[in-house]
Write a protein that holds these residues in place. Structure first.
Motif, PDB file in Angstrom:
ATOM      1  N   ALA A 166      46.705  39.152  28.489  1.00  0.00           N
ATOM      2  CA  ALA A 166      45.903  40.216  29.101  1.00  0.00           C
ATOM      3  C   ALA A 166      46.440  40.564  30.485  1.00  0.00           C
ATOM      4  N   PHE A 167      46.764  39.531  31.275  1.00  0.00           N
ATOM      5  CA  PHE A 167      47.288  39.778  32.618  1.00  0.00           C
ATOM      6  C   PHE A 167      48.635  40.486  32.542  1.00  0.00           C
ATOM      7  N   GLY A 168      49.475  40.068  31.575  1.00  0.00           N
ATOM      8  CA  GLY A 168      50.765  40.734  31.413  1.00  0.00           C
ATOM      9  C   GLY A 168      50.607  42.179  30.995  1.00  0.00           C
ATOM     10  N   GLY A 169      49.684  42.426  30.050  1.00  0.00           N
ATOM     11  CA  GLY A 169      49.442  43.797  29.636  1.00  0.00           C
ATOM     12  C   GLY A 169      48.961  44.656  30.784  1.00  0.00           C
ATOM     13  N   MET A 170      48.098  44.089  31.625  1.00  0.00           N
ATOM     14  CA  MET A 170      47.597  44.826  32.778  1.00  0.00           C
ATOM     15  C   MET A 170      48.702  45.051  33.807  1.00  0.00           C
ATOM     16  N   ALA A 171      49.416  43.962  34.152  1.00  0.00           N
ATOM     17  CA  ALA A 171      50.441  44.072  35.188  1.00  0.00           C
ATOM     18  C   ALA A 171      51.549  45.029  34.771  1.00  0.00           C
ATOM     19  N   GLY A 172      51.935  44.976  33.486  1.00  0.00           N
ATOM     20  CA  GLY A 172      52.968  45.890  33.020  1.00  0.00           C
ATOM     21  C   GLY A 172      52.530  47.335  33.131  1.00  0.00           C
ATOM     22  N   ARG A 173      51.312  47.616  32.709  1.00  0.00           N
ATOM     23  CA  ARG A 173      50.814  48.986  32.760  1.00  0.00           C
ATOM     24  C   ARG A 173      50.608  49.463  34.196  1.00  0.00           C
ATOM     25  N   VAL A 174      49.889  48.648  34.993  1.00  0.00           N
ATOM     26  CA  VAL A 174      49.564  49.069  36.355  1.00  0.00           C
ATOM     27  C   VAL A 174      50.821  49.127  37.216  1.00  0.00           C
ATOM     28  N   GLY A 175      51.634  48.072  37.156  1.00  0.00           N
ATOM     29  CA  GLY A 175      52.837  48.034  37.987  1.00  0.00           C
ATOM     30  C   GLY A 175      53.797  49.156  37.673  1.00  0.00           C
ATOM     31  N   VAL A 176      54.047  49.380  36.397  1.00  0.00           N
ATOM     32  CA  VAL A 176      54.967  50.450  36.002  1.00  0.00           C
ATOM     33  C   VAL A 176      54.392  51.817  36.367  1.00  0.00           C
ATOM     34  N   GLY A 177      53.078  51.987  36.173  1.00  0.00           N
ATOM     35  CA  GLY A 177      52.457  53.266  36.523  1.00  0.00           C
ATOM     36  C   GLY A 177      52.567  53.576  38.003  1.00  0.00           C
ATOM     37  N   LEU A 178      52.293  52.568  38.848  1.00  0.00           N
ATOM     38  CA  LEU A 178      52.361  52.781  40.287  1.00  0.00           C
ATOM     39  C   LEU A 178      53.795  53.008  40.752  1.00  0.00           C
ATOM     40  N   LEU A 179      54.740  52.217  40.233  1.00  0.00           N
ATOM     41  CA  LEU A 179      56.135  52.408  40.618  1.00  0.00           C
ATOM     42  C   LEU A 179      56.643  53.777  40.182  1.00  0.00           C
ATOM     43  N   THR A 180      56.179  54.240  39.018  1.00  0.00           N
ATOM     44  CA  THR A 180      56.579  55.564  38.550  1.00  0.00           C
ATOM     45  C   THR A 180      56.043  56.658  39.477  1.00  0.00           C
ATOM     46  N   GLU A 181      54.822  56.445  39.986  1.00  0.00           N
ATOM     47  CA  GLU A 181      54.225  57.420  40.910  1.00  0.00           C
ATOM     48  C   GLU A 181      55.059  57.581  42.173  1.00  0.00           C
ATOM     49  N   PHE A 182      55.650  56.477  42.647  1.00  0.00           N
ATOM     50  CA  PHE A 182      56.374  56.505  43.921  1.00  0.00           C
ATOM     51  C   PHE A 182      57.888  56.530  43.766  1.00  0.00           C
ATOM     52  N   SER A 183      58.400  56.307  42.567  1.00  0.00           N
ATOM     53  CA  SER A 183      59.847  56.367  42.367  1.00  0.00           C
ATOM     54  C   SER A 183      60.138  57.090  41.043  1.00  0.00           C
ATOM     55  N   SER A 184      60.371  56.324  39.993  1.00  0.00           N
ATOM     56  CA  SER A 184      60.610  56.907  38.671  1.00  0.00           C
ATOM     57  C   SER A 184      60.314  55.846  37.618  1.00  0.00           C
ATOM     58  N   TRP A 185      60.120  56.295  36.374  1.00  0.00           N
ATOM     59  CA  TRP A 185      59.842  55.318  35.320  1.00  0.00           C
ATOM     60  C   TRP A 185      61.060  54.453  35.039  1.00  0.00           C
ATOM     61  N   GLU A 186      62.258  54.975  35.306  1.00  0.00           N
ATOM     62  CA  GLU A 186      63.463  54.164  35.102  1.00  0.00           C
ATOM     63  C   GLU A 186      63.488  52.962  36.043  1.00  0.00           C
ATOM     64  N   VAL A 187      63.198  53.206  37.318  1.00  0.00           N
ATOM     65  CA  VAL A 187      63.152  52.112  38.292  1.00  0.00           C
ATOM     66  C   VAL A 187      62.061  51.112  37.910  1.00  0.00           C
TER      67      VAL A 187
END
Length: 420
Positions: A166-187
């Motif tokens: 559950a924590f991995g599913g959350m961290a993957g979704r939230v972390g990738v979403g936030l990083l995409t907002e400020f950089s790109s989905w590739e990063v």
């Protein structure tokens, strides 16, 4: 203390085995196992579900439909489902710990490679390969716990493992979403792959070698087919497999298309705001651990049924027009789903008297096929009927799961009565 039901369901072999062979609750070894499997769950599920908040972005960047964009997740879980069968058999020859470590490392490297792929179809191939190599973790992790942890601590240990997922599913979704907002989905995908590679190393350092499992050199096809067939002929195990498929199909359907709903009118949320909604996975982490402990004390049937009912209430709440109602619905759904999944996955290990890895692989085959098939079918409901159609589809899956859970509850009571 274990429940009378669990005590009665323990096998005679389990009651006579040398206590030194079990990993006892409360010991340093138990804590190491729990932490290692938490890391395994974290890495596996962050890698699988990191693309879920990116589906609207994939739809825009690659000019594909919502249903097509969902293939970035559905192909991963679909190939994962089938590789789990092979991984469960392979772990009999290569060992549980080694196979899980290699799988985590290979999938992390593939996730890093995703960041450098500019073509939609090549990206789908890479995501399918990632799902295939990840098959070495989930079924083997469940089998390792069932073999090594003392029965009175198995529910809690399984709950902690599911908490890691559950924590991995959350961290993957939230972390990738936030990083995409400020950089790109590739990063974002590249950074996550690097973090999960470190998690794999930590897992290998922490996890003790198996005490109660001996490798069987070579691949004996007849042995594996016979083991799978015995589990499929079990009077109750196949019903657990179906519950895994139905509950996971509902869960992934809601999460897949919630993003499309929330980027549109009247919500108009950005990528970062949508990704923060996945913080509700914290409720799933707590619910899975609590459910595991409750199942050890009160029996698995009632706790699983309550979890499904809670999830059904969550789906109903998402029909509210308010953003707060939608978020509340996702919170309740997440809590109920992880309650049911934690109990069902632990119950598989208890029902299977032998070849536990094969039983776990069949459960997870059903679980991920439910995710892959029903998650994509949900796109048809979204396209043709909007959110009310998606919620109706998800709710119908849970109603079927609830009916089956009632049958399993009655089966467990009959087994208890005969044992008295």
């Amino acid at each position: 203390m274990p429940s009378r039901r669990d005590a009665k369901s323990a096998t005679p072999a389990a009651t006579t085995r040398d206590a030194q062979s079990w990993v006892e609750p409360g010991t340093p070894a138990y804590r190491r196992v729990a932490m290692a499997l938490f890391l395994a769950g974290f890495a596996t599920f962050s890698l699988i579900y990191c693309v879920q908040p990116l589906l609207p972005a994939f739809s825009d960047d690659f000019a594909v439909s919502p249903t097509q964009s969902s293939l970035a997740l559905s192909l991963t879980t679909g190939f994962l489902a089938f590789s789990i069968l092979l991984a469960g058999a392979a772990s009999e020859a290569f060992g549980r710990r080694r196979l899980m470590f290699v799988s985590m490392c290979a999938a992390s490297v593939l996730n890093i490679a995703d960041a450098f792929i500019p073509n939609w179809h090549v990206l789908l191939v890479a995501r399918a390969l990632e799902g295939f190599v990840l098959g070495g973790v989930p079924a083997v992790a469940m089998a390792y716990l069932a073999e090594e942890i003392h029965p009175r601590g198995l529910g809690l240990a399984m709950g902690l493992y599911v908490s890691g997922t559950a924590f991995g599913g959350m961290a993957g979704r939230v972390g990738v979403g936030l990083l995409t907002e400020f950089s790109s989905w590739e990063v974002a995908l590249g950074v996550l792959g690097g973090l999960d590679l470190l998690a794999a190393i930590g897992f290998f350092i922490l996890l003790p070698p198996s005490r109660n499992f001996t490798t069987k050199p070579g691949f004996q096809l007849a042995y594996h087919i016979d083991a799978w067939a015995k589990h499929l002929r079990h009077p109750a195990l196949p019903f657990l497999f179906v519950i895994g498929a139905l509950s996971m199909g509902c869960f992934v359907t809601v999460y897949n298309y919630a993003g499309f709903r929330l980027v549109a009118d009247p919500y108009n949320l950005g990528q970062g705001a949508i990704s923060l909604i996945f913080m509700v996975y914290l409720f799933g982490i707590a619910a899975s651990s609590i459910a595991g402990g409750l199942a050890d004390k009160h029996g698995r049937g009632p706790v699983m049924a309550v979890g499904i009912l809670v999830a059904l209430a969550g789906v109903a709440l998402t029909l509210l027009g308010s953003i707060y109602g939608v978020i509340a619905g996702i919170i309740v759904l997440t809590s109920g789903f992880f309650m049911a999944h934690s109990v069902a996955s632990g119950w598989v290990g208890r029902m299977a008297k032998q070849s536990k890895g094969h039983a776990s692989s069949l459960y997870l085959l059903s679980y991920y096929l439910g995710s892959s098939v029903m998650g994509s079918i949900g796109g048809w409901f979204w396209t043709h009927g909007g959110w009310s159609a998606v919620a109706g589809f998800a709710g119908a899956l849970l109603v079927m799961a609830l009916l089956i859970s009632g049958h399993l509850w009655r089966y467990a009571r009959r087994v208890e009565t005969r044992a008295v």
